[in-house]
Design a protein around this motif. Structure first.
Motif, short mmCIF file in Angstrom:
data_model
loop_
_atom_site.label_atom_id
_atom_site.label_comp_id
_atom_site.label_asym_id
_atom_site.label_seq_id
_atom_site.Cartn_x
_atom_site.Cartn_y
_atom_site.Cartn_z
N TYR A 1 22.23 38.74 54.89
CA TYR A 1 22.47 38.02 56.15
C TYR A 1 21.41 38.35 57.18
O TYR A 1 20.98 37.51 57.96
N ARG A 2 20.95 39.60 57.19
CA ARG A 2 19.92 40.00 58.16
C ARG A 2 18.57 39.39 57.78
O ARG A 2 17.83 38.90 58.62
N LYS B 1 26.44 28.61 64.58
CA LYS B 1 27.36 29.67 64.16
C LYS B 1 27.03 30.93 64.94
O LYS B 1 25.91 31.08 65.42
N ALA B 2 27.99 31.82 65.02
CA ALA B 2 27.76 33.04 65.80
C ALA B 2 27.84 34.28 64.92
O ALA B 2 28.42 34.26 63.82
N SER B 3 27.27 35.38 65.42
CA SER B 3 27.36 36.67 64.72
C SER B 3 28.78 37.23 64.90
O SER B 3 29.59 36.67 65.65
N TRP C 1 27.40 36.27 69.20
CA TRP C 1 26.08 35.81 69.67
C TRP C 1 25.66 34.63 68.79
O TRP C 1 25.57 34.75 67.56
N GLN C 2 25.38 33.50 69.41
CA GLN C 2 25.11 32.28 68.64
C GLN C 2 23.70 32.24 68.07
O GLN C 2 22.72 32.34 68.79
N ALA D 1 25.01 43.57 62.91
CA ALA D 1 26.01 43.24 61.88
C ALA D 1 26.66 44.51 61.33
O ALA D 1 26.13 45.61 61.49
N PHE D 2 27.82 44.34 60.69
CA PHE D 2 28.44 45.45 59.96
C PHE D 2 27.72 45.56 58.62
O PHE D 2 27.60 44.55 57.91
N ASP D 3 27.25 46.73 58.25
CA ASP D 3 26.61 46.92 56.95
C ASP D 3 27.51 47.78 56.07
O ASP D 3 28.27 48.60 56.59
#
Ligand code: BGP
Length: 481
Positions: free
Chosen positions: A397-398, A346-348, A352-353, A383-385
């Motif tokens: 997720y992080r 899966k990717a971000s 980015w995988q 990531a979006f926070d």
């Protein structure tokens, strides 16, 4: 077999992405200062002449220059043993070619180092992290010119002598192997082949001959810096730093295997083969020949490279890619490192995988090759926070991403790898290097600063802050949350 007792847990940043204060206390203009904001879908631009009304994220960044004490205190709360940061060359030599350093710049980093030492945090300093003085780009197209070696050495001498006895770990160039790609021109080599107009960061004028010659100059500069460092202080450890693009063949078709080997050698190993072994690998001869590249070498270069091999190997690890010989598939599917998507991963949100096991695989591959201490000096999830109504930021997720990578580092240690440290990237939110945006956040600490230029720069802890604190306190044993 657990993480070694003195394992260096910490975090990593780069001056141009967090300091701000772009023209204060005598600082000169560096390449990031002429880069506009951008996004995943809209390339940032490089504007040799600053445009009025355009947003330049490095100018204020997250204002760490004025808030470093608060930030280091937060790192100390998490229990950091090491803090990887970079010195902005243009704070020390504003144009890059002066003979005398700027005292205010030297003093700023001395204060920063002292602040780390106050909390027993070991400074790990990147000498050049994507911030070539723009003055040198204008003067000689930066690393395209051999003159750069002397300017860089002058800069190294100034910081080595000033911080001797306080700093043990140095890295010569951040992600030096980005110079093997078009993207590396302005970013890491300071090369702008057209300086009379603005250009898209993702679409720079590329002259491979110039770029590879530039890399040769960086190899020489790195080797000379290693030698100089050891002369100035035998306690200094100097490392190389690469972006490692863990690479798999897309299929077991022998053509894919060979395509993967070729791509991986050139991107992942060429630079570190030179920096760790002290000579050019023979596989590059064919590449140079087939691409009409001729590296101009002086008679002394061979000895310089041989005498300046690094003491340890460090790298950034974010993702893996696949390579294929199938030209059609190879087209259009790429991400930041190029390559083809892996159907198992899966990717971000930025494509980015995510591949924690690839980190274990990479650590083993690298250690087999060089047999020297390794450090993962960048890793993390952009990531979006979101701030919840109660003010919390629940970045599970992080945590999941980092946890999975730490587990695989542990496996690699069990496999026999000599891994000495881990500094996740962007331990505090900062400006993205590839896209120039704030929205791509990596930190344990949230910074209230946004891409429309709003935000008061205040800091707040994310959920991952306490989690990482517990990871460090348990020396990597307790990863639960
Ligand atoms: C590396 C750089 C860093 C950094 C990180 C994350 O390539 O050394 O400077 O920013 O990647 O990349 P980005 O900021 O593009 O998400």
């Amino acid at each position: 077999m657990s993480f070694p007792k003195n394992f260096l847990w910490g975090g990593a940043t780069a001056a141009n992405q967090l300091e701000g204060a772009w023209n204060e206390d005598g600082k000169g203009i560096s390449i990031p200062d002429i880069c506009t904001g951008g996004s995943h879908s809209q390339s940032k631009r490089i504007t040799p002449v600053l445009e009025e009304g355009t947003f330049y994220p490095s100018h204020l960044a997250i204002d760490h220059y004025h808030r470093y004490k608060e930030d280091i205190a937060l790192f100390a709360q998490m229990g950091f043993k090491v803090y990887r940061f970079s010195i902005n060359w243009t704070r020390i030599f504003p144009n890059g070619d002066e003979t005398e350093p700027n005292e205010k710049g030297l003093q700023f980093y001395e204060n920063l180092i002292d602040e780390c030492l106050k909390y027993n945090i070991e400074p790990l300093i990147t000498i050049s992290h994507y911030e070539v003085p723009f003055g040198l780009t204008k003067k000689c197209n930066a690393w395209a010119s051999r003159e750069m070696i002397d300017y860089y050495l002058n800069y190294c001498r100034a910081i080595f002598t000033r911080y001797k006895g306080k700093v043990k770990y140095w890295l010569t160039f951040n992600e030096i192997n980005t110079g093997t790609e078009e993207l590396g021109n302005a970013l890491s080599l300071g090369i702008l082949n057209e300086q009379d107009k603005a250009t898209e960061f993702m679409n720079q004028v590329d002259i491979p001959q110039v770029r590879y010659q530039g890399l040769h100059h960086q190899f020489l500069a790195s080797a000379k810096a290693v030698k100089l460092a050891h002369e100035i202080d035998p306690q200094f450890n100097v490392g190389c730093m690469l972006v490692y693009g863990c690479a798999y063949p897309l299929t077991c078709d022998p053509d894919d295997i060979l395509a993967n080997q070729e791509a991986s050698r050139r991107f992942n190993y060429f630079c570190s083969d030179v920096q760790c072994r002290g000579y050019y690998p023979t596989y590059m001869n064919r590449f140079f020949k087939e691409n009409d590249i001729e590296i101009k070498m002086e008679p002394e270069d061979e000895t310089i490279l041989k005498e300046g091999t690094v003491d340890f190997y460090t790298f950034s690890y974010y993702m893996s890619i696949c390579n294929t010989a199938d030209k059609e598939k190879a087209k259009g599917e790429g991400n930041i490192l190029g390559g083809v998507k892996n159907p198992y991963l899966k990717a971000s949100d930025w494509g980015w995988q995510i591949d924690p096991k690839g980190l274990r695989y990479s650590l083993n591959e690298i250690y087999d090759r060089y047999q020297m201490p390794l450090m993962v000096v960048e890793n993390g999830l952009g990531a979006f926070d979101k701030i919840e109504e109660d003010g919390s930021i629940n970045d599970d997720y992080r945590i999941d991403y980092l946890k999975a990578h730490i587990e695989q580092m542990h496996e690699a240690i069990k496999d026999g790898v000599d891994l000495i440290g881990y500094t996740p990237w962007g331990c505090i939110d900062l400006v993205s290097a590839s896209t120039g945006e704030y929205a791509k956040r990596y930190g344990f600490i949230y910074v209230e600063r946004y891409d429309d230029g709003t935000g008061d720069f205040s800091r707040r802890k994310k959920k991952s802050f306490d989690w990482y604190k517990q990871v460090i306190a348990s020396n990597g044993e307790n990863l639960d949350y």
